[in-house]
Design a protein around this motif. Structure first.
Motif, short mmCIF file in Angstrom:
data_model
loop_
_atom_site.label_atom_id
_atom_site.label_comp_id
_atom_site.label_asym_id
_atom_site.label_seq_id
_atom_site.Cartn_x
_atom_site.Cartn_y
_atom_site.Cartn_z
N UNK A 1 -45.25 -3.56 -58.83
CA UNK A 1 -45.38 -3.53 -57.35
C UNK A 1 -44.16 -4.17 -56.68
N UNK A 2 -43.71 -3.53 -55.66
CA UNK A 2 -42.52 -4.02 -54.96
C UNK A 2 -42.84 -4.62 -53.60
N UNK A 3 -44.16 -4.79 -53.33
CA UNK A 3 -44.48 -5.16 -51.95
C UNK A 3 -44.23 -6.64 -51.64
N UNK A 4 -44.08 -7.40 -52.66
CA UNK A 4 -43.82 -8.83 -52.39
C UNK A 4 -42.32 -9.06 -52.43
N UNK A 5 -41.81 -9.53 -51.31
CA UNK A 5 -40.36 -9.66 -51.17
C UNK A 5 -39.90 -11.02 -51.67
N UNK A 6 -38.80 -11.04 -52.34
CA UNK A 6 -38.13 -12.29 -52.70
C UNK A 6 -37.70 -13.01 -51.43
N UNK A 7 -38.01 -14.27 -51.36
CA UNK A 7 -37.60 -15.06 -50.19
C UNK A 7 -36.80 -16.28 -50.63
N UNK A 8 -36.01 -16.77 -49.72
CA UNK A 8 -35.28 -18.01 -49.95
C UNK A 8 -35.93 -19.10 -49.10
N UNK A 9 -36.26 -20.20 -49.71
CA UNK A 9 -36.83 -21.32 -48.97
C UNK A 9 -36.17 -22.63 -49.41
N UNK A 10 -36.33 -23.63 -48.56
CA UNK A 10 -35.72 -24.94 -48.82
C UNK A 10 -36.83 -25.95 -49.05
N UNK A 11 -36.80 -26.57 -50.20
CA UNK A 11 -37.75 -27.65 -50.49
C UNK A 11 -37.07 -28.99 -50.26
N UNK A 12 -37.69 -29.80 -49.41
CA UNK A 12 -37.17 -31.17 -49.19
C UNK A 12 -38.22 -32.16 -49.67
N UNK A 13 -37.77 -33.11 -50.46
CA UNK A 13 -38.68 -34.13 -50.97
C UNK A 13 -38.09 -35.51 -50.74
N UNK A 14 -38.93 -36.43 -50.27
CA UNK A 14 -38.57 -37.85 -50.21
C UNK A 14 -39.68 -38.61 -50.91
N UNK A 15 -39.32 -39.43 -51.88
CA UNK A 15 -40.37 -40.22 -52.53
C UNK A 15 -39.77 -41.44 -53.19
N UNK A 16 -40.66 -42.30 -53.69
CA UNK A 16 -40.23 -43.46 -54.46
C UNK A 16 -39.56 -42.97 -55.73
N UNK A 17 -38.43 -43.59 -56.07
CA UNK A 17 -37.69 -43.16 -57.26
C UNK A 17 -38.38 -43.64 -58.52
N UNK A 18 -38.75 -42.70 -59.37
CA UNK A 18 -39.31 -43.06 -60.66
C UNK A 18 -38.64 -42.21 -61.73
N UNK A 19 -38.80 -42.60 -62.97
CA UNK A 19 -38.13 -41.88 -64.07
C UNK A 19 -38.68 -40.46 -64.18
N UNK A 20 -37.80 -39.53 -64.45
CA UNK A 20 -38.24 -38.17 -64.77
C UNK A 20 -38.52 -37.27 -63.58
N UNK A 21 -38.21 -37.75 -62.38
CA UNK A 21 -38.55 -36.96 -61.18
C UNK A 21 -37.86 -35.60 -61.17
N UNK A 22 -36.57 -35.58 -61.46
CA UNK A 22 -35.85 -34.30 -61.37
C UNK A 22 -36.43 -33.31 -62.37
N UNK A 23 -36.68 -33.77 -63.56
CA UNK A 23 -37.29 -32.88 -64.56
C UNK A 23 -38.61 -32.32 -64.06
N UNK A 24 -39.45 -33.23 -63.60
CA UNK A 24 -40.79 -32.78 -63.15
C UNK A 24 -40.68 -31.76 -62.04
N UNK A 25 -39.87 -32.08 -61.04
CA UNK A 25 -39.82 -31.20 -59.87
C UNK A 25 -39.18 -29.87 -60.22
N UNK A 26 -38.05 -29.91 -60.92
CA UNK A 26 -37.40 -28.64 -61.24
C UNK A 26 -38.27 -27.83 -62.19
N UNK A 27 -38.99 -28.50 -63.05
CA UNK A 27 -39.88 -27.77 -63.97
C UNK A 27 -41.02 -27.10 -63.19
#
Lengths: 283, 283, 283, 283
Positions: free
Chosen positions: A1-27
């Motif tokens: 099906x082609x009815x769902x269009x690819x979109x570009x969106x911006x995710x902004x996150x602010x949080x307390x810095x803890x280990x592994x955040x980038x891995x978790x979020x990008x995953x």
């Protein structure tokens, strides 16, 4: 099906810095089939605060599971938002000076800045014809014969009609009250014609001349209750010398002002600016 | 047991851009118990090339498994390196001008730039006393009466004695041959006294004066076989006007040159610079 | 009698440098009852050339004796001119880019630049509505289906209709022939989107990207037969980094271009610019 | 007779602006057989104040008649001085930071700045070895265990031994008392590590970080009784962003500081700076 269009969106996150955040979020992005186009991270080690701006491409009916995953993964007190990349709407407030307004009108009309100017509100009529020429409503909202409260209510009524994303003070030469500001938290951007914190208040070029400075500049900042003291988004500076009269400073400075304002707006409109206390992070 | 000390290291990765890279790499860091202090990523979408610089803290006897994990996860043709943060060693080549050398000597001696100057090699003796004053060996390596090959062999022998990480041409006014350059790929940094690609070759201030430019500047770049055409690391510019003689341009320009060179070195020494074709990525 | 009004005029002199020139000239001004408001002198000792710009206030029916006195006092081959301070007239040539034109239209209309825009000539129609909105004639002069000679004749006919003081190429993207240029010596000003002499010709931002420069800029210059090689009036520069795409350079560069062009025009319109070989003296 | 040598001298004049001043003064130069190499004039119309700096070449036994002529021609209250172009002597005061001192030592030793450093006075010993290495006396003048008066007397005694033309505070981190300053009117130059009037007093980089500015800079100024409020000679600015720690600001700022200080000194040493109220005229 082609009815769902690819979109570009911006995710902004602010949080307390803890280990592994980038891995978790990008995953999480990856698991939800969002491809990462660009990813910018800044950690403020002084405050253990983590800032992330990620450009995602994907099909966003996955959004609910995406948010659930983020909720589960991020520390308590985290803030995040997913912004689409549609044109934002702004309202511009002006007095009598043309340079910042003119620059924004042209940039908006000719695709140099991706923004819709819903309307321009002026407490003087000098710039009305210019605004009309661009097919933009000009709303005259005088301060004469009105209490401050009454005039600000008029302005707020006009603003609310358009539901803009941001309110831009393009050399609007009146101080707004805390009551007014409270209605639009983190949404009002001002251009001030000095390198803040130098020369706050009125007539900064005259102040700069009197002090004999050799560098002048301009500051785009969020407006807060404290005059000219909100978080700074963008600044730029130019050299002057003893031969500059106040008028020469103004002529040179006007170009700096409009550049700083439109660059600050570009950063805001592309969701690059985070407010962090009285500082900004621009990713 | 407390005998294993926490260390800080810099991981640099260049590879083909594929989905999920950031997740994979940061997860590998995490699984190997390296904490990420800072993480900078740039994707060049024109060439589908992924660049990453990550500051890690951890106990690096985990290094082997870490490398195995990276090898397994990264696309074919990837390049990565793990740099420690010990002081780097440089050799400086000079001729007669003091400004760049002097700045580096002082910065190195007083902790303003984290680098050891192993030796200074000069084809003139003018700067020898200055160098000795900082307790640094000065090696006089004249070009007079020698073939180019013979002089370059002398220089190379001196360099090889010290095994420096980088060779800095701090206004060394002779062109190095491809044979010499081949020995030290991506290790030779030059400061050129113009805004390249303008005014390559000799006497750029004279060229700038003759052309009547209103902006001059300096360029720090990697040295390649093509004169003044290697990848640019850093540039800076200042305004001049008709009243500047060539000597005035030199006086003003010398400050720009030394600032550009030391800033470029700072970026290199902190492992922030990637060479990408004839461009640099500075993360 | 009050019928003779005090006027302000600008005296520009270029001549061979000889002893006592300033005394003689200022004394002539004084004897002819012109008061000197501002006086700027530059001597190019390389060429023994004397440049002077003097702002005079007085009653200018003394003009003939003034000129006789100057003729008697100045060395052979001297050039001088007395300019009134009335608004100058310019014709602007454009193609499709709005930023320089828009800036000049607004500045002219709102008194930020003391100039009349007699007409705008475009080889595309994109900007016609903008121009009409400012009450300025837009003349469409296509190059399609015409020989270069025929199109340039069309343009020249339009220009000659208005007898402008200067012709401003505000991102006019076609090279003008020597035949055309010969008609308007020292009257055509171009804005080029690079720091000349770097990146002459077409697509300078693409060239800058490919070369990997860290500084970009713009150059306002007089147009001569040699492409992008005329005397430079004004330049300005900004920093960029690896993250700038060609489009990012354009967005940032457009602001520089328009600022440089309007500042160069300001200097020309206030009679501050002297052409001296391929250099300019800006007093 | 060839025994009288041609000399170059600098005439500086400040007086009330009246008609014909340039003619009169240049004619006096001419009548006294001084040739004018360069002549710069500025009239501050706000205060009707006339400033002139003229480079003269001639035989200066004509000096008495020259001064008589000037006395007769200039308005009451005029000030003028004829400076020779011999190397000036300075004393540098430092604390612990090397960058400004190091730059001046190198520039003085290698002819990049035409000045003799008579001595360096430090309230810490950290920089003594560096100073000795340049063959310059280092005078340790501790503030510990001494009243402010006693320490300043020590410093003044050392200064007076050398009779310097100027006293340069090259990151001397103690405030000098009005009593001390009174001894050396218009002779003490300070470098302050902010764009004054922003961030006066101590720890300006920390203040700048806390305020979240995007532009930092440095200011060279004459020292007066009011802290960091004396006439500004030179300023320069650089861009910073959220990723700059206080230490990053310092590293970048140190280069700006030393450049601004040495450029200000160059202007002072070549007799280009006039103090006019709290402003400077730099011709």
């Amino acid at each position: 099906m082609q009815d769902i269009i690819q979109q570009r969106k911006i995710l902004k996150i602010v949080c307390h810095d803890t280990a592994g955040l980038i891995t978790k979020i990008t995953d999480i992005c990856y698991q939800n089939k969002f491809n990462i186009l660009q990813n910018n991270v800044f950690v403020d080690h002084n405050t253990a605060c983590f800032f992330m701006r990620t450009e995602l491409v994907g099909r966003f009916y996955y959004k609910d599971s995406f948010f659930q995953d983020l909720n589960a993964a991020l520390p308590d007190g985290s803030q995040y938002a997913l912004h689409d990349t549609e044109r934002r709407k702004i309202i511009i407030l002006v007095s009598q000076e043309v340079h910042c307004l003119g620059d924004l009108l042209i940039k908006s009309a000719y695709g140099e800045l991706d923004v819709d100017i819903s309307a321009v509100i002026g407490n003087h009529k000098r710039l009305s014809q210019l605004v009309y020429g661009f097919g933009v409503p000009f709303i005259f909202s005088t301060h004469e014969g009105l209490t401050r409260l009454a005039q600000e209510n008029n302005i707020a009524n006009s603003i609310n009609l358009y539901q803009p994303d941001y309110i831009v003070l393009a050399k609007y030469m009146r101080v707004l009250t805390p009551d007014f500001l409270r209605r639009y938290p983190n949404k009002i951007i001002n251009i001030h014609h000095s390198l803040l914190p130098a020369f706050t208040g009125s007539r900064p070029y005259q102040q700069a001349y009197a002090r004999g400075v050799k560098i002048i500049g301009a500051t785009a900042h969020y407006v807060t209750n404290q005059l000219d003291a909100g978080p700074i988004i963008m600044q730029d500076a130019i050299s002057v010398d003893h031969s500059y009269s106040v008028e020469d400073m103004m002529r040179a400075g006007h170009d700096v002002e409009k550049n700083v304002l439109s660059r600050a707006l570009y950063k805001i409109l592309t969701h690059r600016v985070f407010i962090h206390g009285n500082r900004t992070i621009v990713l």
